[in-house]
Every structure is written in C-alpha cells, then in structure tokens.
Write a protein that holds these residues in place. Structure first.
Motif, mmCIF file in Angstrom:
data_model
loop_
_atom_site.group_PDB
_atom_site.id
_atom_site.type_symbol
_atom_site.label_atom_id
_atom_site.label_comp_id
_atom_site.label_asym_id
_atom_site.label_seq_id
_atom_site.Cartn_x
_atom_site.Cartn_y
_atom_site.Cartn_z
ATOM 1 N N TRP A 175 0.870 -1.413 -0.084
ATOM 2 C CA TRP A 175 0.033 0.044 -0.164
ATOM 3 C C TRP A 175 0.757 1.180 0.024
ATOM 4 O O TRP A 175 0.206 2.066 -0.433
ATOM 5 C CB TRP A 175 -1.052 -0.027 1.157
ATOM 6 N N TRP A 209 1.670 1.899 -3.589
ATOM 7 C CA TRP A 209 0.516 2.297 -4.177
ATOM 8 C C TRP A 209 0.139 3.792 -4.017
ATOM 9 O O TRP A 209 -0.230 4.459 -4.760
ATOM 10 C CB TRP A 209 -0.797 1.518 -3.771
ATOM 11 N N GLY A 224 -7.950 -0.461 -6.067
ATOM 12 C CA GLY A 224 -7.093 -1.000 -5.258
ATOM 13 C C GLY A 224 -6.273 -2.135 -5.803
ATOM 14 O O GLY A 224 -6.130 -2.273 -6.908
ATOM 15 N N ASP A 253 -8.055 -4.899 -7.928
ATOM 16 C CA ASP A 253 -9.050 -3.990 -7.657
ATOM 17 C C ASP A 253 -10.219 -4.595 -6.895
ATOM 18 O O ASP A 253 -11.491 -4.214 -7.085
ATOM 19 C CB ASP A 253 -9.605 -3.293 -8.789
ATOM 20 N N LEU A 291 -10.087 -2.066 -1.441
ATOM 21 C CA LEU A 291 -9.427 -0.864 -0.758
ATOM 22 C C LEU A 291 -9.474 -0.582 0.779
ATOM 23 O O LEU A 291 -9.936 0.641 1.237
ATOM 24 C CB LEU A 291 -10.050 0.387 -1.677
ATOM 25 N N LEU A 326 -13.651 6.259 -5.402
ATOM 26 C CA LEU A 326 -13.140 4.888 -5.245
ATOM 27 C C LEU A 326 -13.842 4.062 -6.129
ATOM 28 O O LEU A 326 -15.045 4.126 -6.318
ATOM 29 C CB LEU A 326 -13.304 4.289 -3.712
ATOM 30 N N GLY A 345 -14.190 -1.812 0.929
ATOM 31 C CA GLY A 345 -14.153 -0.294 0.293
ATOM 32 C C GLY A 345 -15.561 0.356 0.116
ATOM 33 O O GLY A 345 -15.612 1.591 0.525
#
Length: 407
Positions: A224, A227, A251, A255, A258, A286, A309
C-alpha cells in the motif's frame, strides 16, 4: 395579475428544470457525485473495451458508432467506461504521432486480415478512412455519446495494448515489464488534457486492476505504501492537466480491495490516506471490481464489498467518498442471470445508491489472446453487435438493475 405572476415564476424556473446536458463539471460531496447543478448523479453504465492490440474501441467492423451508442441508450444507461492503453499515447509522444487505422489493424491482425477488417470498419462508419487515427475514433465515440446524452468515463486499462489481466502479463505493477511508471503518468496527463474537448468527459480511472506480478519485472514492492506514492503522484498530474474531471482510485489484488482507505488505516511507514489533505478532495472517487460468480451466499458478497471499500459510503468513514463498482459481469449464454451472484449485485448496488458498470458490452473483440474475431460470451451484444445476445438475460439482468438504480 395572478396568472401573470404564476407564469413569470414558471418561466423563471424553466431553465433549471430543463437544464441541458451535460451539466459539468462534476464534483463530490461526502458519498455523493454531484453535477454542476448540485443534483446527485449515479453511474449506471457499461464497459466498452478499447485497450486491446488494435487500441481502438471494439465492434466497429460490425456496427456504426451511432448504432452501438443507441443500444446503450436504449437501456437508459447514462455512462460508458471507455478503456485505453498507454501504448496508444506512447505512439503519439515517442513514435511519430497517432497511428492510423490502416497501420493499427495491419499490425494487430496481419497484412491479410487487417485490411479486410479495416474495410468493414469504414463500410459501417463512412466518416472514417484508412488515415483516420486511433484517437480520432475515441473522439468520434465521445461526440456520439454527447449527442445521445451519455457520459464518458475513461479508464487506463493496460500499458501495452492487450487483453487484461493476469499476473504475468507485464502490466501488473509499477515498473513491471511494460508498466513504465513515467510513461503511465505522462499518458494520463496527455489523455486528460485531450479530453477537455469532450464536454461529456466526467472522470478517469488511473489504472485498472493493480496486481502482484508473478515475475521479477517490477522493482517496486507490492504494498500500500508504493500504491500511495505512485497513485497520488498520478492523481496530482491528472488534476493539474484537467481540474474539472473526477479521478477514480482503484485498489490492490485485481481491484478487489481498498480496505485501508475508508478508515484511513496505516498504509506502511505511518502513511495514511487522508482525503481532507487533498486540494482536489471533491474530485476523488473509489472504484472496486467483483467477480464472485461462484458465490452461494449473498451476505458474503455484500459483506466483502462493504469491508473492502464500500464502507467509504458510510457517514462514519474517516474518508467518506463515492464508491463505484466499475466491473462485474457474467455469462450471457446460460442461466447466470439467475445466479446468487447476479441477483445479489442487482439488488445490493441499487440499495446502496451506488454506481456500477457492467462488464462487458462487447459481443466480440478484433483479437483477444491471439484469437481474431473472438466471441465474448459475457458480452451483452451478439458477436456481430446487432442486438442483445440474450434478450431475457438483459431484461432480467442489467435492464432490471438500471430500473432499480434509477428508482
């Protein structure tokens, strides 16, 4: 006098009631996406791939741009997720300019099939010629979408034009074989700036499905902290190039998560995502994907989406933000529309007032994984893009989901 007063009041309100598309730019407020009037907007759309080897949107050898857009419009969808490859922009910046359709089809399909498919494209779309460029096709699609009151969300799907995605395709992570991080950022900058000419461009996804590479192609750790460093740098670049558009953040693990973002959890080295720290906080959204097609329990799907998320929608989230399910899908050739997975998402997304985009519109691909004229079983459209692959699946699936979301 009373009639005149009422008439004048009605006329004063009329421009607001009939405010013309596109009502841009869009912003966010808490969990909501808002248009320029302050009205809530929910993404209800479909994916139109354009990141394959040819690097133009699919299906144009079978149908015209206007015909395809009309089919999307007939479902009352309001948006498309239009995918692109950074390689298309590298060609423009580094390799002598935008590639013509003639050269694009010849390179991807060969000198025998390439010219044949090109002529089919021109036949269905007579405004195009052999010297029309890839980006001009994107322009034409954006223009037709604007004509039919459909918004465009751009998505950087791949670096190298090809079918996505697996962990060994060289596009997985920053510094991977084809994932040149600097080229990625300048490509996003280029397309964001170019998109200023599209009145209906409302957003861009920075990257599709980050994933841990299965080879040694990337020198940056898959975590992360990496990221955050790379994604925020790219977001800064895009916002500077085009401050009007929304920026979608995807994410990790294709993905599907998140999870540290809604609660501002530690991303490593004490770094945390704090929405309030961004000068363009009202432009951030998001996005998540979900392909739990074999699930047998709806609650497990909903709990997973929420914890990964969608809890950013909740007022208790440190980073309350809009969340959009930009990919989910299932076969259109069997009874998958009645699966736990399909029925669960069809109920859950509207219940959250959350946006979504079905994967995929495409009935076929110019080429996919080495197979030319590849038939897409998950495509809403038939192989020749002439109509719905399964009318009952569309009626009971995405069409019903559109109605529920609009309600």
């Amino acid at each position: 006098m009373v009639f005149k007063t009422l008439f004048m009041a009605a006329m004063a309100a009329f421009p607001v009631l009939t405010s013309a598309f596109p009502n841009t730019p869009f912003n966010t407020s808490g969990r909501w996406v808002l248009d320029s009037r302050g009205a809530n907007f929910t993404y209800i759309g479909v994916n139109w791939p354009g990141a394959g080897e040819v690097m133009i949107p699919e299906g144009l050898q079978y149908q015209s741009v206007s015909s395809i857009v009309s089919k999307i419009k007939s479902l009352n969808m309001n948006s498309i997720r239009l995918t692109f490859a950074i390689e298309m922009l590298d060609d423009i910046i580094d390799r002598g300019g935008d590639v013509t359709l003639q050269n694009a089809f010849n390179k991807a399909l060969g000198n025998t099939n390439g010219p044949k498919v090109l002529q089919q494209v021109i036949s269905k779309n007579p405004s195009f010629t052999a010297s029309t460029t890839r980006l001009q096709v994107f322009d034409a699609i954006a223009a037709e979408c604007a004509k039919q009151s459909i918004y465009v969300h751009l998505d950087n799907h791949m670096s190298k034009g090809a079918w996505c995605c697996n962990t060994g395709d060289g596009n997985s992570w920053f510094g991977d074989t084809y994932f040149n991080t600097n080229n990625w950022k300048r490509g996003l900058q280029y397309i964001a700036d170019h998109g200023k000419a599209w009145p209906n461009l409302i957003s861009i996804g920075l990257r599709n499905e980050f994933r841990k590479p299965s080879n040694a192609g990337s020198s940056l750790p898959y975590n992360w902290a990496t990221w955050y460093t790379q994604v925020i740098s790219a977001a800064d670049t895009v916002n500077k190039a085009n401050p009007d558009i929304l920026i979608f953040l995807s994410g990790l693990d294709f993905d599907t998560t998140l999870s540290p973002i809604p609660g501002a959890s530690d991303l490593g080295n004490g770094q945390r995502f704090q929405k309030s720290s961004f000068s363009y906080a009202n432009k951030l959204v998001l996005e998540l994907h979900n392909y739990q097609n074999s699930a047998t329990n709806c609650d497990s799907i909903k709990n997973g989406l929420w914890n990964n998320g969608f809890k950013a929608l909740d007022k208790s989230a440190v980073n309350q933000m809009p969340v959009v399910l930009t990919e989910f899908g299932y076969s259109q050739t069997d009874n998958s529309v009645n699966s736990v997975y399909a029925k669960c998402l069809a109920q859950y997304m509207p219940s959250l007032d959350a946006g979504w985009m079905y994967w995929v519109l495409a009935g076929s691909y110019y080429i996919r994984s080495g197979t030319q004229d590849f038939d897409e079983a998950w495509g809403l459209l038939k192989k020749d893009w002439s109509g719905w692959r399964s009318q009952s699946s569309v009626d009971n699936g995405v069409a019903a989901m559109v109605r529920a979301s609009l309600a």
